[in-house]
Write an enzyme that holds these catalytic residues in place. Structure first.
Site, PDB file in Angstrom:
ATOM      1  N   HIS A   1       0.782  -1.057   0.161  1.00 54.73           N
ATOM      2  CA  HIS A   1       0.037   0.031  -0.079  1.00 54.73           C
ATOM      3  C   HIS A   1       0.799   1.153  -0.079  1.00 54.73           C
ATOM      4  CE1 HIS A   1      -3.277  -2.676   2.153  1.00 54.73           C
ATOM      5  NE2 HIS A   1      -3.253  -2.505   0.732  1.00 54.73           N
TER       6      HIS A   1
ATOM      7  N   THR B   1      -2.988  -9.059  11.035  1.00 59.25           N
ATOM      8  CA  THR B   1      -4.035  -8.895  10.003  1.00 59.25           C
ATOM      9  C   THR B   1      -5.001  -9.745  10.292  1.00 59.25           C
ATOM     10  OG1 THR B   1      -4.633  -8.640   7.907  1.00 59.25           O
ATOM     11  CG2 THR B   1      -2.725  -9.877   8.231  1.00 59.25           C
TER      12      THR B   1
END
Length: 228
Positions: free
Chosen positions: A104, A171
């Site tokens: 990202h 995550t």
């Protein structure tokens, strides 16, 4: 050496004091995160977007890697390690890991608004309007915003498809398309998921869930694998 892939997310850096969007309830100050992390936001409210990333960058300059980052770095003594991270911080790098792919983007980098190949390291936390690339165009955060494609996704798929061991840490596997990477892991490969909650992904038979925060979970992984 066996190929080990670490897939890390926001919980990995939370112990270093970096707030996650979930911690903030999807808000930053009183603003919806999607309103400060999209191309439309950059067009309509650039001051707000600039300030948002400047404040996050300032915080990052004050943070240090935690024990979980250090243990992941230590894995290179035993495995051929690749890290695929959803995080935009540089804490894996500062902990000493050597092979990191940022899905990202990277908070300490900025790029041209007219040529995405022109990427620059930030030496300070503050990006200002009037800071331009060599082509004279305004610089923007080097971040993959909501609504933008993930440019390194194919590379990430290639890396994780070659893994012989996978560690998913920090995550909950809820953010797509990143979470879909786990689908490219061979069914014969053991997957260790380190997360204090219950991960969203349960369909593989070879998943070992270590229900701990990142640093404690990494210690348990070292114990399970008899690494010292």
């Amino acid at each position: 050496m066996k190929k080990l892939v670490v897939f890390s997310g926001a919980g990995m850096s939370a112990e270093s004091g970096i707030k996650t969007f979930r911690d903030m309830g999807g808000l930053w100050e009183q603003y919806d995160v999607t309103k400060v992390a999209s191309p439309i936001a950059w067009k309509n409210t650039p001051d707000l977007v600039m300030d948002f990333y400047n404040q996050r960058r300032k915080q990052l300059f004050e943070c240090i890697p935690n024990e979980g980052h250090q243990l992941i770095s230590k894995l290179e003594n035993f495995y051929d390690v690749s890290i695929i991270t959803q995080n935009v911080d540089d804490l894996h790098e500062r902990a000493g890991s050597s092979n990191i792919l940022h899905l990202h983007g990277e908070l300490k980098k900025v790029r041209s608004t007219v040529d995405s190949s022109l990427v620059y390291e930030m030496k300070d936390w503050e990006l200002k309007f009037g800071d331009v690339c060599e082509k004279g165009s305004q610089l923007r955060p080097h971040i993959v915003w909501f609504g933008e494609a993930v440019p390194v996704m194919e590379e990430a798929i290639h890396i994780i498809s070659k893994a012989e061991i996978v560690i998913v840490v920090g995550t909950s596997l809820n953010v797509y398309p990143a979470a879909g990477l786990i689908d490219f892991v061979s069914d014969s490969v053991p997957v260790y998921i380190i997360d204090p909650g219950k991960p969203a992904y349960q369909s593989k038979q070879n998943i070992v869930h270590i229900q701990e925060i990142a640093s404690v979970g990494m210690k348990k992984f070292f114990e399970m694998m008899d690494l010292n």
